[in-house]
Design a protein around this motif. Sequence first.
Motif, PDB file in Angstrom:
ATOM      1  N   LEU A   1      34.721   8.763  29.907  1.00  0.00           N
ATOM      2  CA  LEU A   1      35.258   8.061  31.073  1.00  0.00           C
ATOM      3  C   LEU A   1      35.779   6.684  30.670  1.00  0.00           C
ATOM      4  N   THR A   2      35.042   6.002  29.800  1.00  0.00           N
ATOM      5  CA  THR A   2      35.492   4.707  29.296  1.00  0.00           C
ATOM      6  C   THR A   2      36.807   4.859  28.547  1.00  0.00           C
ATOM      7  N   GLY A   3      36.902   5.904  27.726  1.00  0.00           N
ATOM      8  CA  GLY A   3      38.151   6.160  27.006  1.00  0.00           C
ATOM      9  C   GLY A   3      39.314   6.408  27.941  1.00  0.00           C
ATOM     10  N   LEU A   4      39.076   7.168  29.004  1.00  0.00           N
ATOM     11  CA  LEU A   4      40.130   7.475  29.971  1.00  0.00           C
ATOM     12  C   LEU A   4      40.568   6.227  30.727  1.00  0.00           C
ATOM     13  N   VAL A   5      39.612   5.396  31.155  1.00  0.00           N
ATOM     14  CA  VAL A   5      39.940   4.179  31.906  1.00  0.00           C
ATOM     15  C   VAL A   5      40.723   3.208  31.029  1.00  0.00           C
ATOM     16  N   THR A   6      40.299   3.036  29.770  1.00  0.00           N
ATOM     17  CA  THR A   6      41.017   2.106  28.896  1.00  0.00           C
ATOM     18  C   THR A   6      42.417   2.631  28.560  1.00  0.00           C
ATOM     19  N   LEU A   7      42.556   3.948  28.439  1.00  0.00           N
ATOM     20  CA  LEU A   7      43.882   4.524  28.190  1.00  0.00           C
ATOM     21  C   LEU A   7      44.795   4.305  29.395  1.00  0.00           C
TER      22      LEU A   7
ATOM     23  N   ILE B   1      49.787  -5.432  22.303  1.00  0.00           N
ATOM     24  CA  ILE B   1      48.471  -5.986  22.656  1.00  0.00           C
ATOM     25  C   ILE B   1      47.581  -4.930  23.319  1.00  0.00           C
ATOM     26  N   PRO B   2      48.069  -4.166  24.320  1.00  0.00           N
ATOM     27  CA  PRO B   2      47.206  -3.127  24.890  1.00  0.00           C
ATOM     28  C   PRO B   2      46.764  -2.079  23.861  1.00  0.00           C
ATOM     29  N   ALA B   3      47.652  -1.699  22.950  1.00  0.00           N
ATOM     30  CA  ALA B   3      47.283  -0.709  21.940  1.00  0.00           C
ATOM     31  C   ALA B   3      46.238  -1.268  20.989  1.00  0.00           C
ATOM     32  N   LEU B   4      46.360  -2.539  20.627  1.00  0.00           N
ATOM     33  CA  LEU B   4      45.371  -3.172  19.750  1.00  0.00           C
ATOM     34  C   LEU B   4      44.013  -3.240  20.430  1.00  0.00           C
ATOM     35  N   VAL B   5      43.983  -3.655  21.689  1.00  0.00           N
ATOM     36  CA  VAL B   5      42.724  -3.735  22.427  1.00  0.00           C
ATOM     37  C   VAL B   5      42.115  -2.336  22.607  1.00  0.00           C
TER      38      VAL B   5
ATOM     39  N   TRP C   1      37.885   1.573  21.397  1.00  0.00           N
ATOM     40  CA  TRP C   1      37.528   2.934  20.992  1.00  0.00           C
ATOM     41  C   TRP C   1      36.763   2.960  19.676  1.00  0.00           C
ATOM     42  N   MET C   2      37.208   2.170  18.696  1.00  0.00           N
ATOM     43  CA  MET C   2      36.547   2.223  17.395  1.00  0.00           C
ATOM     44  C   MET C   2      35.204   1.506  17.387  1.00  0.00           C
ATOM     45  N   ARG C   3      35.145   0.313  17.948  1.00  0.00           N
ATOM     46  CA  ARG C   3      33.912  -0.486  17.865  1.00  0.00           C
ATOM     47  C   ARG C   3      32.866  -0.035  18.879  1.00  0.00           C
ATOM     48  N   PHE C   4      33.257   0.090  20.135  1.00  0.00           N
ATOM     49  CA  PHE C   4      32.266   0.336  21.180  1.00  0.00           C
ATOM     50  C   PHE C   4      32.024   1.818  21.441  1.00  0.00           C
TER      51      PHE C   4
ATOM     52  N   GLY D   1      33.099   4.311  19.058  1.00  0.00           N
ATOM     53  CA  GLY D   1      32.886   4.959  17.767  1.00  0.00           C
ATOM     54  C   GLY D   1      31.807   4.343  16.908  1.00  0.00           C
ATOM     55  N   GLY D   2      31.388   3.111  17.235  1.00  0.00           N
ATOM     56  CA  GLY D   2      30.317   2.467  16.477  1.00  0.00           C
ATOM     57  C   GLY D   2      30.728   2.007  15.089  1.00  0.00           C
ATOM     58  N   GLU D   3      32.012   1.767  14.863  1.00  0.00           N
ATOM     59  CA  GLU D   3      32.480   1.304  13.555  1.00  0.00           C
ATOM     60  C   GLU D   3      32.132  -0.175  13.374  1.00  0.00           C
ATOM     61  N   THR D   4      32.185  -0.639  12.130  1.00  0.00           N
ATOM     62  CA  THR D   4      31.936  -2.054  11.856  1.00  0.00           C
ATOM     63  C   THR D   4      33.130  -2.870  12.329  1.00  0.00           C
ATOM     64  N   TRP D   5      32.895  -4.172  12.540  1.00  0.00           N
ATOM     65  CA  TRP D   5      33.985  -5.034  12.985  1.00  0.00           C
ATOM     66  C   TRP D   5      35.098  -5.082  11.946  1.00  0.00           C
ATOM     67  N   ARG D   6      34.732  -5.095  10.693  1.00  0.00           N
ATOM     68  CA  ARG D   6      35.734  -5.179   9.626  1.00  0.00           C
ATOM     69  C   ARG D   6      36.668  -3.972   9.656  1.00  0.00           C
ATOM     70  N   SER D   7      36.105  -2.770   9.657  1.00  0.00           N
ATOM     71  CA  SER D   7      36.964  -1.579   9.667  1.00  0.00           C
ATOM     72  C   SER D   7      37.701  -1.449  10.999  1.00  0.00           C
ATOM     73  N   THR D   8      37.050  -1.856  12.094  1.00  0.00           N
ATOM     74  CA  THR D   8      37.703  -1.786  13.406  1.00  0.00           C
ATOM     75  C   THR D   8      38.960  -2.637  13.442  1.00  0.00           C
ATOM     76  N   LEU D   9      38.860  -3.883  13.022  1.00  0.00           N
ATOM     77  CA  LEU D   9      40.011  -4.789  13.076  1.00  0.00           C
ATOM     78  C   LEU D   9      41.103  -4.368  12.102  1.00  0.00           C
ATOM     79  N   LEU D  10      40.698  -3.927  10.904  1.00  0.00           N
ATOM     80  CA  LEU D  10      41.685  -3.515   9.910  1.00  0.00           C
ATOM     81  C   LEU D  10      42.441  -2.268  10.359  1.00  0.00           C
ATOM     82  N   VAL D  11      41.717  -1.234  10.772  1.00  0.00           N
ATOM     83  CA  VAL D  11      42.370   0.015  11.175  1.00  0.00           C
ATOM     84  C   VAL D  11      43.188  -0.184  12.449  1.00  0.00           C
ATOM     85  N   SER D  12      42.673  -0.959  13.400  1.00  0.00           N
ATOM     86  CA  SER D  12      43.419  -1.201  14.639  1.00  0.00           C
ATOM     87  C   SER D  12      44.750  -1.883  14.363  1.00  0.00           C
ATOM     88  N   ALA D  13      44.735  -2.887  13.501  1.00  0.00           N
ATOM     89  CA  ALA D  13      45.980  -3.580  13.149  1.00  0.00           C
ATOM     90  C   ALA D  13      46.938  -2.636  12.432  1.00  0.00           C
TER      91      ALA D  13
END
Length: 194
Positions: free
Chosen positions: A126-132, A146-150, A155-158, A160-172
């Motif tokens: 549901l969180t994924g659907l609302v953010t999409l 900006i919306p795609a980055l957020v 999705w990745m951090r909250f 998927g539980g990824e680390t902040w480092r991989s989240t920011l790198l992969v998102s960018a």
Amino acid sequence: METTPAVSAGRGSSAVPSGGDAHADVPEGAPEALTPEQLAAQWEEEKPPAAGALANTASSLVVLAVGIGALVLSVAMGLGTFASPQPGMWPFMISCVMVALGLFQLVLGRRNRDAEKFTRMSFAPLTGLVTLAAMVALMPVIGFEIPALVLCIIWMRFLGGETWRSTLLVSALVVAAFYGIFILALGTSIPHLF
């Protein structure tokens, strides 16, 4: 007659004990030491509790409601014909499948024992659907970057539980790749800032 010295089975050696058991030095309870039956029993113990008939009915009704809502919206968009389809043709067909599956689950799924009980993690989709939906709503206003980055970060951090480092790198990297493909290479009309 010359004899060669015996090679000792030291640290890092791949020597197999004389009994021929390659798993003799594996600690008890390690995943490699479990038989398929033991592993299946372990998974059975760790899985969430099964959902009851009420939860199965509620989830079927949600699928049914979403399918009917999508049916109405797709008809409003116009169906056209198979030779010249309008924008609502494919959403209409997918909505029909959703309605059929919802009805099937409503009638026959109440006895299903494989469904999991609703937990806190049940809200992740549901969180994924609302953010999409929020990203789609914000794209015409501020572009997709900006919306795609957020969205990727959430999705990745909250979810998927990824680390902040991989989240920011992969998102960018994902946003840059989409920009390169759809804006620079293909020249599509997706709203963008730059």
